[in-house]
Design a protein around this motif. Sequence first.
Motif, PDB file in Angstrom:
ATOM      1  N   PHE A 146      28.046 -42.952  48.966  1.00  0.00           N
ATOM      2  CA  PHE A 146      28.898 -42.452  47.879  1.00  0.00           C
ATOM      3  C   PHE A 146      30.292 -43.068  47.944  1.00  0.00           C
ATOM      4  CE2 PHE A 146      32.248 -39.233  47.011  1.00  0.00           C
ATOM      5  CZ  PHE A 146      32.211 -39.290  45.629  1.00  0.00           C
ATOM      6  N   LEU A 147      30.903 -43.066  49.125  1.00  0.00           N
ATOM      7  CA  LEU A 147      32.260 -43.598  49.278  1.00  0.00           C
ATOM      8  C   LEU A 147      32.319 -45.093  48.983  1.00  0.00           C
ATOM      9  CD1 LEU A 147      33.362 -41.706  52.532  1.00  0.00           C
ATOM     10  CD2 LEU A 147      34.064 -41.215  50.182  1.00  0.00           C
ATOM     11  N   ASN A 148      31.226 -45.785  49.238  1.00  0.00           N
ATOM     12  CA  ASN A 148      31.179 -47.231  48.987  1.00  0.00           C
ATOM     13  C   ASN A 148      30.657 -47.577  47.595  1.00  0.00           C
ATOM     14  OD1 ASN A 148      32.160 -48.281  51.517  1.00  0.00           O
ATOM     15  ND2 ASN A 148      30.250 -47.614  52.449  1.00  0.00           N
ATOM     16  N   GLY A 149      30.501 -46.559  46.743  1.00  0.00           N
ATOM     17  CA  GLY A 149      30.120 -46.803  45.358  1.00  0.00           C
ATOM     18  C   GLY A 149      28.664 -47.139  45.123  1.00  0.00           C
ATOM     19  N   LYS A 150      27.798 -46.869  46.103  1.00  0.00           N
ATOM     20  CA  LYS A 150      26.375 -47.144  45.927  1.00  0.00           C
ATOM     21  C   LYS A 150      25.680 -46.025  45.130  1.00  0.00           C
ATOM     22  CE  LYS A 150      24.722 -50.244  47.636  1.00  0.00           C
ATOM     23  NZ  LYS A 150      24.604 -51.648  47.172  1.00  0.00           N
ATOM     24  N   LEU A 151      26.230 -44.830  45.212  1.00  0.00           N
ATOM     25  CA  LEU A 151      25.716 -43.671  44.489  1.00  0.00           C
ATOM     26  C   LEU A 151      26.901 -42.880  43.960  1.00  0.00           C
ATOM     27  CD1 LEU A 151      23.278 -42.250  47.219  1.00  0.00           C
ATOM     28  CD2 LEU A 151      22.534 -43.491  45.193  1.00  0.00           C
ATOM     29  N   ASP A 152      26.742 -42.192  42.823  1.00  0.00           N
ATOM     30  CA  ASP A 152      27.763 -41.217  42.469  1.00  0.00           C
ATOM     31  C   ASP A 152      27.383 -39.884  43.118  1.00  0.00           C
ATOM     32  OD1 ASP A 152      26.047 -39.680  40.782  1.00  0.00           O
ATOM     33  OD2 ASP A 152      26.491 -40.962  39.072  1.00  0.00           O
ATOM     34  N   LEU A 153      28.216 -38.873  42.933  1.00  0.00           N
ATOM     35  CA  LEU A 153      28.025 -37.631  43.684  1.00  0.00           C
ATOM     36  C   LEU A 153      26.752 -36.893  43.259  1.00  0.00           C
ATOM     37  CD1 LEU A 153      29.381 -36.108  45.932  1.00  0.00           C
ATOM     38  CD2 LEU A 153      30.680 -34.805  44.244  1.00  0.00           C
ATOM     39  N   SER A 154      26.450 -36.884  41.973  1.00  0.00           N
ATOM     40  CA  SER A 154      25.234 -36.182  41.529  1.00  0.00           C
ATOM     41  C   SER A 154      23.985 -36.898  42.030  1.00  0.00           C
ATOM     42  CB  SER A 154      25.209 -36.065  40.002  1.00  0.00           C
ATOM     43  OG  SER A 154      25.090 -37.328  39.394  1.00  0.00           O
ATOM     44  N   GLN A 155      24.033 -38.225  42.123  1.00  0.00           N
ATOM     45  CA  GLN A 155      22.901 -38.971  42.688  1.00  0.00           C
ATOM     46  C   GLN A 155      22.746 -38.683  44.178  1.00  0.00           C
ATOM     47  OE1 GLN A 155      24.378 -42.820  41.102  1.00  0.00           O
ATOM     48  NE2 GLN A 155      22.286 -43.178  40.459  1.00  0.00           N
ATOM     49  N   ALA A 156      23.879 -38.585  44.870  1.00  0.00           N
ATOM     50  CA  ALA A 156      23.832 -38.274  46.298  1.00  0.00           C
ATOM     51  C   ALA A 156      23.215 -36.892  46.537  1.00  0.00           C
ATOM     52  CB  ALA A 156      25.240 -38.327  46.894  1.00  0.00           C
ATOM     53  N   GLU A 157      23.566 -35.924  45.702  1.00  0.00           N
ATOM     54  CA  GLU A 157      22.986 -34.582  45.833  1.00  0.00           C
ATOM     55  C   GLU A 157      21.493 -34.606  45.519  1.00  0.00           C
ATOM     56  OE1 GLU A 157      26.202 -31.351  44.538  1.00  0.00           O
ATOM     57  OE2 GLU A 157      26.283 -33.140  43.292  1.00  0.00           O
ATOM     58  N   ALA A 158      21.093 -35.496  44.608  1.00  0.00           N
ATOM     59  CA  ALA A 158      19.670 -35.612  44.268  1.00  0.00           C
ATOM     60  C   ALA A 158      18.859 -36.140  45.440  1.00  0.00           C
ATOM     61  CB  ALA A 158      19.494 -36.521  43.051  1.00  0.00           C
ATOM     62  N   VAL A 159      19.500 -36.904  46.339  1.00  0.00           N
ATOM     63  CA  VAL A 159      18.813 -37.387  47.542  1.00  0.00           C
ATOM     64  C   VAL A 159      18.339 -36.193  48.378  1.00  0.00           C
ATOM     65  CG1 VAL A 159      19.090 -38.634  49.724  1.00  0.00           C
ATOM     66  CG2 VAL A 159      20.060 -39.582  47.619  1.00  0.00           C
ATOM     67  N   ALA A 160      19.223 -35.208  48.542  1.00  0.00           N
ATOM     68  CA  ALA A 160      18.856 -34.007  49.309  1.00  0.00           C
ATOM     69  C   ALA A 160      17.739 -33.242  48.605  1.00  0.00           C
ATOM     70  CB  ALA A 160      20.080 -33.116  49.492  1.00  0.00           C
ATOM     71  N   ASP A 161      17.817 -33.160  47.271  1.00  0.00           N
ATOM     72  CA  ASP A 161      16.765 -32.471  46.512  1.00  0.00           C
ATOM     73  C   ASP A 161      15.432 -33.194  46.651  1.00  0.00           C
ATOM     74  OD1 ASP A 161      18.564 -30.584  45.667  1.00  0.00           O
ATOM     75  OD2 ASP A 161      18.945 -31.518  43.731  1.00  0.00           O
ATOM     76  N   LEU A 162      15.482 -34.521  46.678  1.00  0.00           N
ATOM     77  CA  LEU A 162      14.244 -35.311  46.804  1.00  0.00           C
ATOM     78  C   LEU A 162      13.592 -35.062  48.159  1.00  0.00           C
ATOM     79  CD1 LEU A 162      12.461 -37.445  45.391  1.00  0.00           C
ATOM     80  CD2 LEU A 162      13.799 -39.190  46.569  1.00  0.00           C
ATOM     81  N   ILE A 163      14.408 -34.990  49.209  1.00  0.00           N
ATOM     82  CA  ILE A 163      13.885 -34.762  50.557  1.00  0.00           C
ATOM     83  C   ILE A 163      13.209 -33.396  50.659  1.00  0.00           C
ATOM     84  CG2 ILE A 163      14.567 -34.409  52.972  1.00  0.00           C
ATOM     85  CD1 ILE A 163      16.790 -36.494  52.490  1.00  0.00           C
ATOM     86  N   THR A 164      13.780 -32.395  49.981  1.00  0.00           N
ATOM     87  CA  THR A 164      13.253 -31.032  50.086  1.00  0.00           C
ATOM     88  C   THR A 164      12.230 -30.696  49.001  1.00  0.00           C
ATOM     89  OG1 THR A 164      15.125 -30.184  48.783  1.00  0.00           O
ATOM     90  CG2 THR A 164      15.359 -30.171  51.180  1.00  0.00           C
ATOM     91  N   SER A 165      11.979 -31.628  48.064  1.00  0.00           N
ATOM     92  CA  SER A 165      11.030 -31.335  46.989  1.00  0.00           C
ATOM     93  C   SER A 165       9.636 -31.109  47.577  1.00  0.00           C
ATOM     94  CB  SER A 165      10.995 -32.481  45.970  1.00  0.00           C
ATOM     95  OG  SER A 165      10.534 -33.683  46.554  1.00  0.00           O
ATOM     96  N   ASP A 166       8.976 -30.041  47.118  1.00  0.00           N
ATOM     97  CA  ASP A 166       7.662 -29.715  47.669  1.00  0.00           C
ATOM     98  C   ASP A 166       6.606 -29.545  46.585  1.00  0.00           C
ATOM     99  OD1 ASP A 166       8.557 -27.401  46.555  1.00  0.00           O
ATOM    100  OD2 ASP A 166       8.521 -26.210  48.402  1.00  0.00           O
ATOM    101  N   ASN A 167       6.920 -29.995  45.361  1.00  0.00           N
ATOM    102  CA  ASN A 167       5.926 -30.008  44.297  1.00  0.00           C
ATOM    103  C   ASN A 167       6.262 -31.112  43.316  1.00  0.00           C
ATOM    104  OD1 ASN A 167       7.595 -28.829  41.988  1.00  0.00           O
ATOM    105  ND2 ASN A 167       7.777 -27.179  43.509  1.00  0.00           N
ATOM    106  N   GLU A 168       5.323 -31.417  42.435  1.00  0.00           N
ATOM    107  CA  GLU A 168       5.473 -32.554  41.523  1.00  0.00           C
ATOM    108  C   GLU A 168       6.682 -32.414  40.611  1.00  0.00           C
ATOM    109  OE1 GLU A 168       2.978 -34.784  37.913  1.00  0.00           O
ATOM    110  OE2 GLU A 168       2.065 -33.159  39.060  1.00  0.00           O
ATOM    111  N   ALA A 169       6.906 -31.191  40.092  1.00  0.00           N
ATOM    112  CA  ALA A 169       7.993 -30.995  39.138  1.00  0.00           C
ATOM    113  C   ALA A 169       9.361 -31.204  39.785  1.00  0.00           C
ATOM    114  CB  ALA A 169       7.904 -29.594  38.534  1.00  0.00           C
ATOM    115  N   SER A 170       9.592 -30.595  40.957  1.00  0.00           N
ATOM    116  CA  SER A 170      10.887 -30.748  41.624  1.00  0.00           C
ATOM    117  C   SER A 170      11.099 -32.189  42.065  1.00  0.00           C
ATOM    118  CB  SER A 170      11.001 -29.789  42.814  1.00  0.00           C
ATOM    119  OG  SER A 170       9.963 -30.013  43.748  1.00  0.00           O
ATOM    120  N   HIS A 171      10.001 -32.864  42.458  1.00  0.00           N
ATOM    121  CA  HIS A 171      10.089 -34.275  42.826  1.00  0.00           C
ATOM    122  C   HIS A 171      10.484 -35.124  41.616  1.00  0.00           C
ATOM    123  CE1 HIS A 171       8.125 -38.309  43.043  1.00  0.00           C
ATOM    124  NE2 HIS A 171       8.701 -38.311  44.227  1.00  0.00           N
ATOM    125  N   GLN A 172       9.887 -34.833  40.462  1.00  0.00           N
ATOM    126  CA  GLN A 172      10.172 -35.608  39.253  1.00  0.00           C
ATOM    127  C   GLN A 172      11.624 -35.445  38.817  1.00  0.00           C
ATOM    128  OE1 GLN A 172       7.336 -34.963  36.088  1.00  0.00           O
ATOM    129  NE2 GLN A 172       8.695 -35.796  34.532  1.00  0.00           N
TER     130      GLN A 172
END
Length: 462
Positions: A121-147
């Motif tokens: 995020f600090l180096n401009g590779k992701l914005d903050l909402s994208q960075a938070e989505a990384v955590a959501d992707l890791i914890t996603s446990d069904n198709e809908a949350s993953h999508q």
Amino acid sequence: MIPHDSIVALATPSGAGAIAVIRISGQDAITIGNSVFKSINNKELTTQKTHTLHLGHIMDDSKTLDQVLVSIFKGPNSYTGENTIEISCHGSTYIQQQIIQLLLRKGCRMADPGEFTLRAFLNGKLDLSQAEAVADLITSDNEASHQIAMQQMRGGFSNEIAKLREELLNFASLIELELDFAEEDVEFADRTQFHELLNRIEFVLKRLIDSFAVGNVIKNGIPVAIVGEPNVGKSTLLNALLNEERAIVSEIAGTTRDTIEDELVIGGIGFRFIDTAGIRETEDLVESIGIRKTFEKIEQAQVVAFLFDSSEFKVSGLKLKVELEKIKNQFPLKPLIIIGNKADKLKEIEIKNLKSEIPEILLISAKEKLGVEDLKNRLLSFVNTGALRNNETIVTNTRHYDSLLKALEEITKVKYGLETNLSSDLMALDIKEALYQFGMITGQVTNDELLGNIFANFCIGK
């Protein structure tokens, strides 16, 4: 301030496994990696091209710790935007710890939770909402949350917000310019175009805000309370849904004294089923506590599944209707599924009479697992999956939802000011606050406390 020291962490789950990945990121990451790595072809990692793999051994002086595969990613073409190497070693916990301790001695420090993504995020590779989505992707446990997480990580949500913010910023600049020429009484911002922009922003914000109702339950699972009188088959239904003996089943009324919860994915959507204590008048203190908790769980649930023994409808039909009306009156906004269990005991005429008395009834036999699929389809009908199919942006993050509400409030003020010919200087203040809320979502506006709260919830190696 962007840190430049080198950090190290285990990027795969802790514990023994076939393979473990140890990640190093920082200005000296490749140099440090090179100091402990001996290639089978005597290559120097510092002279190799980015995005290449190298086989060799991790050496602690003359001691060989493991045969490994090293991946090189040179900044800015890496996840963090910094020099990064990943060491794929054998999954022994002893080997993992020996390599990490060696790297710490060579100048690395242990990464904080989420620090790799923070640096991205600090180096401009992701914005903050994208960075938070990384955590959501890791914890996603069904198709809908993953999508949803994938869509946000690709920038769907942040791109939509960034575009609105840019257009609003352009008009804000024109409004500010008018203030500089206040004495000349000129207008640089076309009020008609500005009004159209505000209408469009208001429409998008309302759509995103409304999507949170769906996104939040998809992300966290849709809670379904299974309620009804004792011994009507609530625990049997839970077991049938989960296809396992999760709840204790007994002929003794009041067996379930407390709520039992478990999760099931239906059609890519996560559901949390709550088997509650039976609702009835009782002198049993422990059972009465369970019944009180039942109503608390109904309050928390998104859907209520009311179960009754359909074979006893002739005897208890009037009492059943009273209980249904009580739940409908107490929870008028909650979807209610009325389920007649033990339908395998009914005759055709009894089924016809039941459907006549309660048109919306769903007849099942939890014990024989008849009608369970119909129940699953009924549950899915309560979920608005159209947005998922259409790949629309869905908001799942409470922080984003809060900022969107505040941004909409400010846009409403700006719109009112425009319609009532409010002075440009006062209108500019409301525009700045709306821009601030947009920036809070994507990270153009941030502070150390906010970043600390967000990344503290990440796993160490990410």
